[in-house]
Design a protein around this motif. Structure first.
Motif, PDB file in Angstrom:
ATOM      1  N   LEU A   1       4.230  11.074   4.284  1.00  0.00           N
ATOM      2  CA  LEU A   1       2.839  10.640   4.184  1.00  0.00           C
ATOM      3  C   LEU A   1       2.032  11.132   5.384  1.00  0.00           C
ATOM      4  O   LEU A   1       2.551  11.249   6.493  1.00  0.00           O
ATOM      5  CB  LEU A   1       2.756   9.111   4.110  1.00  0.00           C
ATOM      6  N   SER A   2       0.759  11.397   5.168  1.00  0.00           N
ATOM      7  CA  SER A   2      -0.051  11.983   6.233  1.00  0.00           C
ATOM      8  C   SER A   2      -0.289  11.001   7.379  1.00  0.00           C
ATOM      9  O   SER A   2      -0.080   9.795   7.247  1.00  0.00           O
ATOM     10  CB  SER A   2      -1.403  12.444   5.684  1.00  0.00           C
TER      11      SER A   2
ATOM     12  N   PHE B   1       0.833  -1.199   0.000  1.00  0.00           N
ATOM     13  CA  PHE B   1       0.000   0.000   0.000  1.00  0.00           C
ATOM     14  C   PHE B   1       0.873   1.256   0.000  1.00  0.00           C
ATOM     15  O   PHE B   1       0.635   2.197  -0.752  1.00  0.00           O
ATOM     16  CB  PHE B   1      -0.900  -0.050   1.235  1.00  0.00           C
TER      17      PHE B   1
ATOM     18  N   THR C   1       2.322   2.112  -3.319  1.00  0.00           N
ATOM     19  CA  THR C   1       1.459   2.817  -4.274  1.00  0.00           C
ATOM     20  C   THR C   1       1.523   4.326  -4.055  1.00  0.00           C
ATOM     21  O   THR C   1       1.160   5.091  -4.941  1.00  0.00           O
ATOM     22  CB  THR C   1      -0.011   2.388  -4.165  1.00  0.00           C
ATOM     23  N   LYS C   2       1.963   4.737  -2.876  1.00  0.00           N
ATOM     24  CA  LYS C   2       2.101   6.177  -2.628  1.00  0.00           C
ATOM     25  C   LYS C   2       3.538   6.638  -2.901  1.00  0.00           C
ATOM     26  O   LYS C   2       3.937   7.717  -2.484  1.00  0.00           O
ATOM     27  CB  LYS C   2       1.711   6.518  -1.180  1.00  0.00           C
TER      28      LYS C   2
ATOM     29  N   GLY D   1      -2.844   9.788   8.453  1.00  0.00           N
ATOM     30  CA  GLY D   1      -3.851   8.768   8.159  1.00  0.00           C
ATOM     31  C   GLY D   1      -3.240   7.444   7.749  1.00  0.00           C
ATOM     32  O   GLY D   1      -3.900   6.401   7.808  1.00  0.00           O
ATOM     33  N   ALA D   2      -1.953   7.489   7.359  1.00  0.00           N
ATOM     34  CA  ALA D   2      -1.310   6.266   6.879  1.00  0.00           C
ATOM     35  C   ALA D   2      -1.340   5.156   7.928  1.00  0.00           C
ATOM     36  O   ALA D   2      -1.471   3.985   7.592  1.00  0.00           O
ATOM     37  CB  ALA D   2       0.122   6.565   6.476  1.00  0.00           C
TER      38      ALA D   2
ATOM     39  N   ASP E   1      -3.632   4.651  10.217  1.00  0.00           N
ATOM     40  CA  ASP E   1      -4.967   4.081  10.345  1.00  0.00           C
ATOM     41  C   ASP E   1      -5.115   2.863   9.439  1.00  0.00           C
ATOM     42  O   ASP E   1      -5.758   1.876   9.787  1.00  0.00           O
ATOM     43  CB  ASP E   1      -6.040   5.114   9.950  1.00  0.00           C
ATOM     44  N   VAL E   2      -4.493   2.954   8.260  1.00  0.00           N
ATOM     45  CA  VAL E   2      -4.587   1.849   7.315  1.00  0.00           C
ATOM     46  C   VAL E   2      -3.906   0.611   7.896  1.00  0.00           C
ATOM     47  O   VAL E   2      -4.447  -0.494   7.818  1.00  0.00           O
ATOM     48  CB  VAL E   2      -3.957   2.229   5.961  1.00  0.00           C
TER      49      VAL E   2
ATOM     50  N   MET F   1      -3.441  -0.115  11.062  1.00  0.00           N
ATOM     51  CA  MET F   1      -4.279  -0.656  12.138  1.00  0.00           C
ATOM     52  C   MET F   1      -5.445  -1.447  11.559  1.00  0.00           C
ATOM     53  O   MET F   1      -5.775  -2.527  12.028  1.00  0.00           O
ATOM     54  CB  MET F   1      -4.820   0.475  13.002  1.00  0.00           C
ATOM     55  N   ALA F   2      -6.072  -0.898  10.528  1.00  0.00           N
ATOM     56  CA  ALA F   2      -7.218  -1.578   9.935  1.00  0.00           C
ATOM     57  C   ALA F   2      -6.795  -2.919   9.349  1.00  0.00           C
ATOM     58  O   ALA F   2      -7.475  -3.939   9.547  1.00  0.00           O
ATOM     59  CB  ALA F   2      -7.851  -0.698   8.855  1.00  0.00           C
TER      60      ALA F   2
END
Lengths: 299, 387
Positions: free
Chosen positions: B361-362, B74, B77-78, B364-365, B367-368, B370-371
């Motif tokens: 990267l912000s 993931f 991709t950034k 929010g990275a 959170d991904v 953790m999910a």
């Protein structure tokens, strides 16, 4: 005209609520609750916004929003239906996934203006005093959402497909007896539900706020799940539920604009308080109206 | 008692293989599936044969590795190099004594808010309101500290501030559970919506009545005086709050395991009807479980305020309540495993700072990540009945 502004604002702001409420109604009718609706809305909001900017077509954007919501809902369906994970916990994880992914991929789009959906006044009707402004001066997705509510109601309650959907949620063993797979029906219901949530998110970013910002739904998806109970799993009553929440938002904005004595931060809390109070007042009665198996389990 | 039964417990018959177990959990509250099942399932899964334990370890290792690999893909991709990014995260979470300390500092409120999910879950309740209860805890502790105004010696002032936080956290948790008992409203939904209200109450306090006159652009409250600050016990930042959180975890573990209260909660969570027939005070147990949860989260808010922040600001504790909810599920609602889960999640939070510096990267990275970890654990690592 306070009432006119509030009602017009309720309809304008309620569209992004109505789609997810309809979507979640479909999913829950099949027996699956999706707290990931919040994440699906965020995914839809960003996808619609980005595709709208990149292609210049708001309609392609809306389509992308629906697809993004559906994709995230598919993950929920897979986890819950094929891996047997807990629905509530998985839903929140899906929301986390949507929140994180959109924060990352939306980073470079914050503050970029979008080629937005414009209001399309209905000729003639929009001239009618009061009603014209409240009902007939909105973006196309708003008119479409009302059509979607009626169509969803018709499909759920008046068609064979709807009967299977409701059976999956109430008496799956009957479906089995007819050789149908409740799991497949639930997959479809959850994914369709997610696509509607995504479309609602898309309306939010490309027609309502016309902007993207991180976590811009601020709980709308969770509120949608609450409003499904308020609407007693009925797509037509969902309209009232969606406009109740957006009406509360419009009212507090109007009060702010008129220089209310109450702090704007407390006014901003009013829509959430409204939803909780309404649920508390109505829950018991709604649960009685709900499908038979629901009442049976609750005793 | 579980939320599904109050929201839409549609199916109470097994449908087919995959849905079978989850649908039972939805409706009958069968012991293996309600949130309160932690211990029983663990003992089933790992008890008896060593093989079961070994395969559980294998499953966990595989699921976690898969999550990390997916996350690496993931990040790629950034445009970030996954290896560099993951190294930066590890370095920032565990690389030095100070970094490890930072991880522990983050883990403390997460652990307390996880316990706030664990206890209600034992009684079959979903507490998703940890976020709001944390904020209310910070507000209560701050209010108490301002009221005391340095008049008492430090130990007494700290205890009172902690109690203030716990009390307000419990009061906030009382709303969803009372609504559930009196109006049959799902506590999962109301506790979740209350988070947004709590955040707005905090913002209001910080911008208006409690605003520090000295704060200009960025609003914050007045600073706590030294009598209500938790002492640093290790390194530069590790404060006494970590010990408070650990003690709380052990207390919760003992209370759930060895007291009649814990036993009654377990019965209630497994089968409400059975609890009723056994003559347990079901309403009181239900309220009690949620209040204890709210108090623990409130303590978490106090710990963050008194140990780290020193003042209230609108962004304090942002998102920790949700992270803690995931932590409780990661630990399968076991208080001791919640310690490990909280440290791991704290490490991911701190790792996010390293990631941000290394790749831009912000936030929010993380959170991904953790999910993905949670998806892997919920869907693949645990034996079927436990999900």
């Amino acid at each position: 005209m306070l009432i006119e502004s509030v009602l017009a604002g309720a309809v304008r702001g309620g569209t992004s609520m109505l789609y997810p409420v309809l979507g979640e109604t479909i999913a829950e009718r099949s027996g699956v609750i999706n707290l990931g609706t919040e994440g699906c809305m965020l995914a839809g909001a960003l996808a619609a916004y980005v595709v709208g900017i990149e292609t210049g077509s708001v309609w392609l954007g809306a389509l992308a929003g629906a697809a993004a919501g559906a994709a995230l809902a598919l993950v929920h369906a897979f986890m819950v239906l094929s891996r047997g994970s807990n629905q509530i916990a998985t839903g929140l994880v899906i929301t986390f996934l949507g929140l994180g992914t959109t924060a990352l991929f939306g980073q470079s789009y914050v503050g970029q203006g979008v080629n937005a959906f414009a209001a399309v006044p209905v000729p003639g009707l929009s001239e009618v005093p009061f009603i014209g402004r409240v009902l007939f001066d909105h973006d196309p997705l708003t008119y479409l959402s009302l059509v979607a509510a009626v169509v969803t109601w018709f499909v759920v309650f008046r068609t064979r497909t709807g009967m299977k959907l409701r059976a999956a949620g109430e008496r799956p063993e009957v479906l089995e007896a007819f050789g149908l797979s409740p799991v497949r029906i639930r997959y479809v219901a959850v994914v369709v539900g997610g696509s509607l949530a995504g479309l609602g998110g898309g309306q939010l970013s490309t027609a309502f706020t016309r902007n993207w910002s991180e976590n811009m739904t601020v709980g709308r998806g969770f509120v949608a799940v609450a409003l499904v109970i308020f609407a007693a799993w009925n797509p037509l009553k969902a309209i009232g539920g969606a406009y109740l929440f957006s009406g509360a938002i419009a009212l507090q904005l109007e009060l702010q604009a008129r220089g209310s004595e109450i702090s704007k931060y407390l006014l901003q809390a009013m829509p959430y308080v409204t939803v909780i109070v309404v649920l508390a007042v109505m829950s018991r009665r709604q649960l009685q109206r709900s499908p038979e198996s629901l009442a049976r389990v609750l005793g | 008692m579980s939320v599904e039964t109050s929201v839409h417990p549609f199916d109470d018959e097994p449908i087919d293989e995959p849905v079978d177990e989850s649908s039972q959990g939805l409706t009958t509250g069968a012991a293996g599936l309600t949130p309160g099942d932690g211990t029983s399932v663990t003992s089933l899964a790992s008890g008896g044969a060593g093989w079961g334990h070994a395969s559980a370890v294998l499953r966990w290792t595989f699921a976690l590795s898969a999550a990390v690999v997916l996350y690496g893909a993931f990040l790629a991709t950034k445009g970030a190099d996954p290896v560099t990014a993951l190294e930066a995260m590890w370095e920032s979470a565990f690389g030095s004594t100070n970094n490890l300390g930072e991880t522990l500092v983050r883990a403390a409120p997460i652990l307390l808010a996880s316990l706030a999910v664990v206890v209600p879950a034992r009684a079959g309740l979903f507490n998703i309101g940890g976020e709001g209860q944390l904020l209310m805890g910070a507000i209560g502790a701050h209010g108490m500290a301002m009221a005391l105004d340095g008049a008492l010696p430090r130990p007494a002032a700290l205890v009172l501030a902690g109690l203030g936080g716990a009390a307000l956290g419990a009061a906030w948790a009382a709303i969803p559970v009372l609504l559930k008992l009196f109006t049959a409203t799902s506590e999962a939904i109301t506790s979740l919506l209350l988070n947004y209200i709590a955040a707005l109450v905090l913002t209001w306090l910080v911008f208006e009545p409690w605003k520090d006159p000295a704060s200009l652009g960025q609003a914050y409250s007045r600073e706590l005086d030294t009598t209500t600050r938790l002492p640093v016990i290790w390194g530069e930042r590790v404060h006494l709050g970590i010990v408070v959180a650990l003690i709380a975890a052990v207390f919760v573990w003992l209370a759930l395991r060895s007291t009649s209260w814990g036993f009654r909660l377990q019965v209630l969570g497994g089968n409400e009807e059975a609890a009723r027939r056994a003559g347990f005070p079901v309403a009181r147990l239900t309220i009690g479980a949620m209040l204890v949860g709210g108090a623990l989260a409130g303590l978490g808010g106090f710990v963050e305020l008194a140990g780290v922040e020193g003042r209230l600001r609108p962004e304090i504790l942002g998102g920790y309540g949700y992270v803690a909810f995931l932590g409780s599920w990661l630990a399968r609602h076991d208080p001791l495993k919640a310690v490990v889960a909280s440290v791991m999640l704290g490490a991911i939070v701190v790792g996010g700072f390293g990631l941000k510096i290394a790749t831009g990267l912000s936030g929010g990275a993380v959170d991904v990540l953790m999910a993905l970890v949670l998806l892997a654990i919920l869907g693949f690592a645990q034996p079927r009945g436990a999900r």
